[in-house]
Scaffold this motif. Structure first.
Motif, PDB file in Angstrom:
ATOM      1  N   MET A 144       0.816  -1.194   0.000  1.00 15.71           N
ATOM      2  CA  MET A 144       0.000   0.000   0.000  1.00 15.71           C
ATOM      3  C   MET A 144       0.854   1.249   0.000  1.00 15.71           C
ATOM      4  SD  MET A 144      -1.896   0.137   3.644  1.00 15.71           S
ATOM      5  CE  MET A 144      -3.264   1.240   3.419  1.00 15.71           C
ATOM      6  N   ASN A 145       2.044   1.205   0.620  1.00 18.47           N
ATOM      7  CA  ASN A 145       2.887   2.393   0.573  1.00 18.47           C
ATOM      8  C   ASN A 145       3.912   2.323  -0.554  1.00 18.47           C
ATOM      9  OD1 ASN A 145       3.974   0.291   1.859  1.00 18.47           O
ATOM     10  ND2 ASN A 145       4.331   1.344   3.818  1.00 18.47           N
ATOM     11  N   GLU A 146       4.148   1.116  -1.092  1.00 19.09           N
ATOM     12  CA  GLU A 146       5.011   1.021  -2.261  1.00 19.09           C
ATOM     13  C   GLU A 146       4.127   0.813  -3.482  1.00 19.09           C
ATOM     14  OE1 GLU A 146       7.072  -2.868  -1.016  1.00 19.09           O
ATOM     15  OE2 GLU A 146       5.875  -2.033   0.584  1.00 19.09           O
ATOM     16  N   SER A 147       4.583   1.275  -4.615  1.00 15.90           N
ATOM     17  CA  SER A 147       3.754   1.146  -5.802  1.00 15.90           C
ATOM     18  C   SER A 147       3.750  -0.305  -6.261  1.00 15.90           C
ATOM     19  CB  SER A 147       4.309   2.030  -6.914  1.00 15.90           C
ATOM     20  OG  SER A 147       5.572   1.553  -7.304  1.00 15.90           O
ATOM     21  N   ILE A 148       2.575  -0.791  -6.583  1.00 15.04           N
ATOM     22  CA  ILE A 148       2.446  -2.178  -7.013  1.00 15.04           C
ATOM     23  C   ILE A 148       2.189  -2.182  -8.508  1.00 15.04           C
ATOM     24  CG2 ILE A 148       1.089  -4.275  -6.819  1.00 15.04           C
ATOM     25  CD1 ILE A 148       0.529  -3.400  -3.909  1.00 15.04           C
ATOM     26  N   ASN A 149       3.037  -2.896  -9.220  1.00 16.59           N
ATOM     27  CA  ASN A 149       2.942  -2.950 -10.664  1.00 16.59           C
ATOM     28  C   ASN A 149       1.990  -4.077 -11.046  1.00 16.59           C
ATOM     29  OD1 ASN A 149       3.370  -2.958 -13.352  1.00 16.59           O
ATOM     30  ND2 ASN A 149       5.602  -2.858 -13.213  1.00 16.59           N
ATOM     31  N   ILE A 150       0.727  -3.709 -11.306  1.00 17.15           N
ATOM     32  CA  ILE A 150      -0.305  -4.742 -11.535  1.00 17.15           C
ATOM     33  C   ILE A 150       0.011  -5.624 -12.750  1.00 17.15           C
ATOM     34  CG2 ILE A 150      -2.757  -5.144 -11.983  1.00 17.15           C
ATOM     35  CD1 ILE A 150      -2.594  -4.076  -9.295  1.00 17.15           C
ATOM     36  N   PRO A 151       0.339  -5.046 -13.930  1.00 19.06           N
ATOM     37  CA  PRO A 151       0.626  -5.926 -15.077  1.00 19.06           C
ATOM     38  C   PRO A 151       1.762  -6.902 -14.785  1.00 19.06           C
ATOM     39  CG  PRO A 151       0.468  -3.648 -15.773  1.00 19.06           C
ATOM     40  CD  PRO A 151       0.433  -3.636 -14.290  1.00 19.06           C
ATOM     41  N   TRP A 152       2.774  -6.440 -14.069  1.00 20.08           N
ATOM     42  CA  TRP A 152       3.906  -7.304 -13.747  1.00 20.08           C
ATOM     43  C   TRP A 152       3.451  -8.455 -12.863  1.00 20.08           C
ATOM     44  CZ3 TRP A 152       8.578  -9.059 -14.603  1.00 20.08           C
ATOM     45  CH2 TRP A 152       9.350  -9.594 -13.570  1.00 20.08           C
ATOM     46  N   LEU A 153       2.579  -8.162 -11.891  1.00 21.39           N
ATOM     47  CA  LEU A 153       2.099  -9.205 -10.983  1.00 21.39           C
ATOM     48  C   LEU A 153       1.235 -10.223 -11.725  1.00 21.39           C
ATOM     49  CD1 LEU A 153       1.138  -7.761  -7.513  1.00 21.39           C
ATOM     50  CD2 LEU A 153       2.886  -9.400  -8.121  1.00 21.39           C
ATOM     51  N   VAL A 154       0.310  -9.701 -12.568  1.00 28.74           N
ATOM     52  CA  VAL A 154      -0.559 -10.612 -13.319  1.00 28.74           C
ATOM     53  C   VAL A 154       0.288 -11.466 -14.253  1.00 28.74           C
ATOM     54  CG1 VAL A 154      -2.403 -10.739 -15.022  1.00 28.74           C
ATOM     55  CG2 VAL A 154      -2.560  -9.113 -13.157  1.00 28.74           C
ATOM     56  N   GLY A 155       1.230 -10.806 -14.933  1.00 29.74           N
ATOM     57  CA  GLY A 155       2.111 -11.537 -15.839  1.00 29.74           C
ATOM     58  C   GLY A 155       2.876 -12.618 -15.125  1.00 29.74           C
ATOM     59  N   SER A 156       3.375 -12.301 -13.924  1.00 25.94           N
ATOM     60  CA  SER A 156       4.176 -13.313 -13.240  1.00 25.94           C
ATOM     61  C   SER A 156       3.302 -14.440 -12.712  1.00 25.94           C
ATOM     62  CB  SER A 156       5.023 -12.694 -12.133  1.00 25.94           C
ATOM     63  OG  SER A 156       4.393 -11.610 -11.562  1.00 25.94           O
ATOM     64  N   LEU A 157       2.034 -14.130 -12.371  1.00 28.12           N
ATOM     65  CA  LEU A 157       1.135 -15.220 -11.956  1.00 28.12           C
ATOM     66  C   LEU A 157       0.874 -16.177 -13.116  1.00 28.12           C
ATOM     67  CD1 LEU A 157      -1.680 -14.049  -9.566  1.00 28.12           C
ATOM     68  CD2 LEU A 157       0.033 -15.803  -9.244  1.00 28.12           C
ATOM     69  N   VAL A 158       0.611 -15.592 -14.293  1.00 30.74           N
ATOM     70  CA  VAL A 158       0.399 -16.434 -15.477  1.00 30.74           C
ATOM     71  C   VAL A 158       1.651 -17.260 -15.748  1.00 30.74           C
ATOM     72  CG1 VAL A 158       0.003 -16.401 -17.949  1.00 30.74           C
ATOM     73  CG2 VAL A 158      -1.295 -14.883 -16.477  1.00 30.74           C
ATOM     74  N   ALA A 159       2.809 -16.606 -15.647  1.00 28.04           N
ATOM     75  CA  ALA A 159       4.068 -17.316 -15.868  1.00 28.04           C
ATOM     76  C   ALA A 159       4.226 -18.429 -14.844  1.00 28.04           C
ATOM     77  CB  ALA A 159       5.240 -16.337 -15.785  1.00 28.04           C
ATOM     78  N   ALA A 160       3.835 -18.148 -13.588  1.00 32.96           N
ATOM     79  CA  ALA A 160       3.970 -19.172 -12.543  1.00 32.96           C
ATOM     80  C   ALA A 160       3.086 -20.369 -12.859  1.00 32.96           C
ATOM     81  CB  ALA A 160       3.596 -18.589 -11.176  1.00 32.96           C
ATOM     82  N   ILE A 161       1.848 -20.098 -13.323  1.00 30.89           N
ATOM     83  CA  ILE A 161       0.947 -21.210 -13.653  1.00 30.89           C
ATOM     84  C   ILE A 161       1.528 -22.034 -14.790  1.00 30.89           C
ATOM     85  CG2 ILE A 161      -1.339 -21.778 -14.537  1.00 30.89           C
ATOM     86  CD1 ILE A 161      -2.347 -19.254 -13.109  1.00 30.89           C
TER      87      ILE A 161
END
Lengths: 171, 329
Positions: free
Chosen positions: B1-18
């Motif tokens: 919440m205090n650091e910026s969260i890069n949503i596309p990067w997170l979604v991309g890495s979840l897809v990559a993890a799957i």
């Protein structure tokens, strides 16, 4: 971020309500786990990452595992569900509801007076938690460990008696 | 919440993890069958594709095309949720694993704890799968899986606490950064604790037991329990349990690599990167398979005794010793 907080809080409340009203003990426990996980999310959003992780490990993990275990060893079935249904009968409702209303009134009073902790204190690091635990709260830690010791001794006692009986039976 | 969260990067890495979990599992199944074959002086799969490489894809297609049968007496919802409860935490754990210095989805400060938090949810999946299918064997297996996981979580966490004391951080990437070459790998840091190699061994054995791998696969002892908690599962329901198991093996081995073997750092200090990480992890996975096809399955009491009477005392001693060493030196 406020939206995620409200979603997690709503999940926690609804899961707790469902937990109270389920007749199947295992389903009730699962709702309790969901509620605890939602509380972990709330902690996470408040910046207490460490507490959030511990909440999952301790409650949703270890204690729940033991809990589900104990439930499984009880003889669950239609009769147990029927009994549970009896316990949820209407004449038992007023007591808990009255107690809850008192808590609710207290909560409202505190909220309206505005003496609430600020929503975000910033991220709390594990180091801060450790320093606090072994600094001002060291007595509480020691007391908790004493409690655990009592549990340990109790478990040892129960286990030993069983072994002795089994050996006695053999002779 | 205090650091910026890069949503596309997170979604991309979840897809990559799957994607990685699926690919990793199919390759590991092939490898497992090859290793088993060669250890038993057989060839293993060889018909589908070169060296039988596509065998697991064929198996996967077969599993996906099969009907999902839900037994009459089962707890329908729990029965369907259980495989997901095994699968989802495994995928979530990949979010914090540093594959290389920058190849980590979310470099969180308590990465180590996050992985253990998700691992404790994983056990619930096994238990619910067993309980939900309303099958005697499945219930027994679920109870076994839980007692085993509880027993082995203790020495594992005690060892991890020892490591946190030495590394002073729970950030997985920082732990890796502290081990630039082979002499600084924590397994060889005897000045931190003379028992470091033993600690590695305890951690490794525990992670094997936590993932229900042979010789600790009491949960699915075929000779007594048909197939354990997944007895009633058909098609992809079984497939998800299987994928989850291999994902957990990977996570266990990558944690051992990160904590003790320098993660993505090179042993000689040159060319650090993801290849070193994968090389170390797959070497450990090979050892896991080697152990599976070498040792016979232990008994339940042998398993619990190993944890409570040997691993826990040694790991506790190591904890105290490390504390003393840290204080004295």
């Amino acid at each position: 971020m406020l939206i995620t907080f409200y979603i997690a809080a709503a999940v926690a409340v609804i899961a707790t309500l469902l937990m109270l009203t389920r007749v199947n003990a295992v389903h009730a426990l699962l709702y309790l786990i969901v509620s605890l996980l939602a509380v972990a999310v709330v902690f996470f959003l408040l910046g207490a990452y460490f507490v959030a992780a511990l909440e999952v490990i301790i409650y949703a993990g270890a204690i729940m595992v033991f809990f589900v275990f104990a439930i499984m060893l009880l003889n669950l079935g239609p009769e147990a569900a029927g009994q549970e249904r009896q316990w949820l009968a209407e004449e038992f409702v007023p007591g808990p509801v009255a107690l809850t209303l008192i808590l609710m009134a207290e909560l409202l009073f505190v909220l309206l007076r505005g003496s609430v902790a600020p929503p975000a204190l910033g991220a709390v690091t594990p180091k801060q938690v450790g320093v606090a635990l072994y600094g001002p709260y060291v007595l509480a830690v020691e007391l908790a460990s004493l409690l655990l010791l009592a549990g340990l001794v109790g478990a040892l006692h129960l286990g030993r008696r069983e072994v002795r009986e089994r050996q006695g039976g053999k002779r | 919440m205090n650091e910026s969260i890069n949503i596309p990067w997170l979604v991309g890495s979840l897809v990559a993890a799957i994607a990685f979990v699926a690919l990793n599992a199919s390759m590991l199944v092939w490898l497992e069958r090859k290793v088993a074959g060669h250890i038993q002086r057989r060839i293993g799969p060889k018909e589908v594709g070169p060296f039988g490489l596509f065998q697991s894809f064929a198996d996967g297609l077969k599993l996906m095309s099969k009907q999902l049968i839900v037994p009459e007496c089962s707890d329908r919802i729990l029965f369907k949720v259980a495989p997901l409860l095994v699968m989802v935490p495994a995928i979530m754990s990949f979010v914090v694993i540093p594959f290389s210095e920058n190849l980590v989805a979310r470099n969180i400060n308590i990465g180590l704890l996050v992985i253990f938090a998700f691992a404790s949810v994983n056990v619930l999946g096994l238990l619910l799968g067993g309980w939900g299918s309303a099958n005697k064997y499945a219930v027994i297996s679920g109870a076994r899986a839980v007692s085993q996981n509880v027993a082995y979580e203790i020495p594992m966490l005690v060892t991890v606490v020892t490591m946190i004391m030495v590394t002073q951080t729970m950030n997985l990437n920082e732990i890796v950064l502290q081990q630039p070459d082979i002499f600084h790998w924590y397994i060889f840091r005897l000045n931190a604790s003379p028992l470091m190699p033993v600690a590695f061994l305890i951690f490794f054995v525990c992670s094997m037991a936590e993932t229900n791998r042979a010789p600790f696969d009491l949960g699915e002892a075929e000779s007594e329990l048909v197939a354990g908690f997944h007895t009633e599962y058909a098609g992809m329901g079984f497939g998800l349990f299987f994928l989850g198991e291999y994902a957990n093996v990977f996570i266990g081995c990558s944690l051992a690599t990160i904590l003790f073997l320098g993660g993505w750092q090179s042993p000689f200090g040159v060319f650090p990167g993801v290849w070193w990480f994968l090389l170390k992890v797959y070497t450990l996975i090979f050892v896991v398979m080697w152990a599976r096809w070498t040792f016979p399955r232990t008994t339940l009491y042998g398993l619990l005794n190993l944890s409570w009477k040997i691993l826990i005392p040694i790991s506790l001693f190591n904890l105290v010793l490390t504390g003393v060493m840290l204080k004295v030196f």
